[in-house]
Design a protein around this motif. Sequence first.
Motif, PDB file in Angstrom:
ATOM      1  N   ALA A  41      29.091  29.720  78.235  1.00  0.00           N
ATOM      2  CA  ALA A  41      27.840  30.032  78.912  1.00  0.00           C
ATOM      3  C   ALA A  41      27.291  31.370  78.445  1.00  0.00           C
ATOM      4  CB  ALA A  41      28.062  30.056  80.418  1.00  0.00           C
ATOM      5  N   GLY A  42      25.978  31.470  78.333  1.00  0.00           N
ATOM      6  CA  GLY A  42      25.326  32.743  78.047  1.00  0.00           C
ATOM      7  C   GLY A  42      25.014  32.947  76.591  1.00  0.00           C
ATOM      8  N   PRO A  76      22.495  22.612  87.392  1.00  0.00           N
ATOM      9  CA  PRO A  76      21.040  22.705  87.572  1.00  0.00           C
ATOM     10  C   PRO A  76      20.565  22.148  88.910  1.00  0.00           C
ATOM     11  CG  PRO A  76      21.596  20.960  86.021  1.00  0.00           C
ATOM     12  CD  PRO A  76      22.864  21.704  86.278  1.00  0.00           C
ATOM     13  N   ASN A  77      21.412  21.375  89.584  1.00  0.00           N
ATOM     14  CA  ASN A  77      21.029  20.787  90.869  1.00  0.00           C
ATOM     15  C   ASN A  77      21.490  21.613  92.068  1.00  0.00           C
ATOM     16  OD1 ASN A  77      19.847  18.415  89.654  1.00  0.00           O
ATOM     17  ND2 ASN A  77      21.947  17.717  89.237  1.00  0.00           N
ATOM     18  N   ASP A 114       7.539  29.591  87.306  1.00  0.00           N
ATOM     19  CA  ASP A 114       7.153  28.191  87.451  1.00  0.00           C
ATOM     20  C   ASP A 114       8.235  27.433  88.200  1.00  0.00           C
ATOM     21  OD1 ASP A 114       6.224  25.634  87.273  1.00  0.00           O
ATOM     22  OD2 ASP A 114       6.205  25.543  85.077  1.00  0.00           O
ATOM     23  N   ALA A 115       7.977  27.154  89.467  1.00  0.00           N
ATOM     24  CA  ALA A 115       8.969  26.471  90.288  1.00  0.00           C
ATOM     25  C   ALA A 115       9.180  25.026  89.869  1.00  0.00           C
ATOM     26  CB  ALA A 115       8.548  26.520  91.754  1.00  0.00           C
ATOM     27  N   ALA A 116       8.260  24.464  89.083  1.00  0.00           N
ATOM     28  CA  ALA A 116       8.385  23.072  88.664  1.00  0.00           C
ATOM     29  C   ALA A 116       9.151  22.921  87.353  1.00  0.00           C
ATOM     30  CB  ALA A 116       6.999  22.445  88.518  1.00  0.00           C
ATOM     31  N   ARG A 120      17.382  26.141  84.073  1.00  0.00           N
ATOM     32  CA  ARG A 120      18.264  26.449  82.958  1.00  0.00           C
ATOM     33  C   ARG A 120      19.270  27.522  83.379  1.00  0.00           C
ATOM     34  NH1 ARG A 120      16.129  25.789  77.776  1.00  0.00           N
ATOM     35  NH2 ARG A 120      16.873  27.894  77.250  1.00  0.00           N
ATOM     36  N   GLU A 121      20.211  27.825  82.491  1.00  0.00           N
ATOM     37  CA  GLU A 121      21.219  28.829  82.805  1.00  0.00           C
ATOM     38  C   GLU A 121      20.593  30.195  83.070  1.00  0.00           C
ATOM     39  OE1 GLU A 121      23.865  28.759  79.515  1.00  0.00           O
ATOM     40  OE2 GLU A 121      24.822  26.877  80.080  1.00  0.00           O
ATOM     41  N   ASP A 122      19.466  30.464  82.425  1.00  0.00           N
ATOM     42  CA  ASP A 122      18.844  31.777  82.586  1.00  0.00           C
ATOM     43  C   ASP A 122      17.671  31.763  83.563  1.00  0.00           C
ATOM     44  OD1 ASP A 122      17.153  30.285  81.056  1.00  0.00           O
ATOM     45  OD2 ASP A 122      16.890  31.781  79.469  1.00  0.00           O
ATOM     46  N   THR A 123      17.533  30.692  84.331  1.00  0.00           N
ATOM     47  CA  THR A 123      16.471  30.642  85.336  1.00  0.00           C
ATOM     48  C   THR A 123      16.769  31.634  86.463  1.00  0.00           C
ATOM     49  OG1 THR A 123      16.014  28.320  84.863  1.00  0.00           O
ATOM     50  CG2 THR A 123      15.254  29.173  86.990  1.00  0.00           C
ATOM     51  N   LEU A 124      15.761  32.420  86.841  1.00  0.00           N
ATOM     52  CA  LEU A 124      15.947  33.455  87.848  1.00  0.00           C
ATOM     53  C   LEU A 124      15.772  32.881  89.251  1.00  0.00           C
ATOM     54  CD1 LEU A 124      16.325  36.470  88.512  1.00  0.00           C
ATOM     55  CD2 LEU A 124      13.840  36.724  88.308  1.00  0.00           C
ATOM     56  N   PHE A 125      16.739  33.205  90.119  1.00  0.00           N
ATOM     57  CA  PHE A 125      16.653  32.883  91.537  1.00  0.00           C
ATOM     58  C   PHE A 125      16.989  34.131  92.339  1.00  0.00           C
ATOM     59  CE2 PHE A 125      17.227  28.535  90.008  1.00  0.00           C
ATOM     60  CZ  PHE A 125      16.417  27.797  90.859  1.00  0.00           C
TER      61      PHE A 125
END
Length: 645
Positions: A41-42, A76-77, A114-116, A120-125
């Motif tokens: 990962a990364g 991802p889920n 973009d919430a839609a 991905r692994e680097d998606t910010l939450f």
Amino acid sequence: MRVLIVTADIGAGHDLPAKLLAEALDERGVETTIVDAIEAAGGVLKANGKRPFRFPAPAEPAQEGLYTQPGVAFDPNSVWAFDGDTVTRDGQTLLLFPPAPEGMSRALTLRPGDAAAAVREDTLFGEVDYRGRLGPGARSTLDFAMPVIPLARGSDDYPAVASATYGGELAQTVAFWTDLYGQAVQIDVPEPKVSDTFYTSLANMAMARYPAARGGWVQAVNKLQYNSFWLRDAAVITNAFDLAGLHDIAGQNLDFFPAWQHDNGLFISRAGQYDGIGEALWAIGQHALRAHDRDFAQRMLGPVRRAVGWLDNERETEPLGLLPVGDPGDNELVSGHLTGDNFWAADGLREAIVLALYTGHPELAAQWSSDLASFVGNLRAQLARAEERTGGWIPPTLEANGGEDWGNLWASYPEPVLEPGEPAVTATLRHVRSHFREGIATYFHGRLLHDYLGFRVFETELLRDEQANVVGGLYSELAHTTATNGGFETGVRRRGRRELDENLAPHGWFAAEYVTLLRNMLVREDGTNLVLMSALSPSWLRRGRSVAVRGADTLRGHIDFTLRAIRDGALLRWRGDLFPGTKLHWPVPQAVTDVRAPGLSADGRTIVLPAAAGRMRVHWRLRGPYPTFAGTARRVAALYRQRGR
């Protein structure tokens, strides 16, 4: 023409054959791509399918001590949420954040952007923003906490994480390292890089440990791709702790070793790697004596007896009367009766004898002494045959069927199966040094640099009083360390880019070898005697400079000394709490001539100190050259600049 090379790496990811195959094909104009069956990962994917500066995570070991990494696999889920002052993923707390301080506001955004879009692994939450204004000289503190492994709010560990503060954790961290360094030998030399790397190496070894569920501590090699236990690495690292005076840590490590002993007595941590039995016995015996720990010795006598019993049983059926054929899949990269495995077995037997005497079992010591004599006799006979095939140097296997130089360099160190001055040892050092590049050892037919393989060469040269080689080796190793004083293993191509994006530094075995070499250069045992300052850099002997060692713990007691260079010589002060009969020897530095000193030997090579404590004025003439770390580093850097690197 295009070639696809597919590898499947498990754990640390040994893809060395694939890399070298690709390099060989590239040199011949063949385009290659390496695809790894496991992605870490990364990072951005490289052409070979791996991600730079990463290692597989998370990972659960099949047996305690095998490769492990904490964490939770990417999904991802996963369901993300804010829960009070925390960010959660699938109900587990990932981040704890503070309320807004007075005069500041706080805004929470679960998913910026973009919430839609696909996750991905680097998606910010879980973005938390604070806004406010601080007046001149004002200060505001925000403490965030992130558990290494996400926690449920109701878990036992949650309150400690929730109450943690940066200031509190910093204070605990500083206290830990202050205590550790305070227990270690104190070394002060004129070049800070030399001593800084010593203490950094202690840290790099200590950080790679973790408590074992069965008791003791797992000594891994690093926290990255080598977060695993090997008897070979752990034995050398543990002994380095003992040499530095950190006996509690060494004892904790050794308490875990029996977890890797089979019911039949064999210590082994990977299939085909028979060096582990000798290394385990050696480390156990060394620790018992260095820590003066009879309880430990009694506790380990059972595992040691079973290990020697396994060795006796194997030798009865083994045609050579030695260890069985090894096939390590590493290090020597060849199958056969590995020379180094047998050197280590002899070293381990020697320490088992000492342990038997220490625990009051002279009958065992007598029996094992007979075993050792027989074993060494068989080994020397096979070595003589192997040396006939090579032209005089000791090969990696007794069959002399190829392989990488590795265990064949343990002939005289740490224990002398062969004396350091024997012709075979001399020929082996000459053979290995002919493949050195940039002052350090090479690997894989000389194509790769190897950062810690050469230390056993330097240690042997130290025993041979080849001081210039030892000092040069120390500086060359330092010239290849990272900006934070870490050493690597291999994977750096000679004349290449000096990149280590898979075989990551720091490496614990390098750290242990560095600690051991510098300690032995300054103080080491020689039978019932101690040898001080076996190899000093001539630059340390220039007027006004000094070398100091305080709290050195040896098999013959404790010793402190300070050498201060003055006009036309030096002033030595020393104080030891030594066992009766211990003599202190000081080899004359090779950079001096016209030596006049009390206790100077007839050949002018050694000064024998008259007592366990004293003061001595030594007269000499210091001659150059005056090597330094900085000068060595500049020369290495110049080599790469010439190559456009």
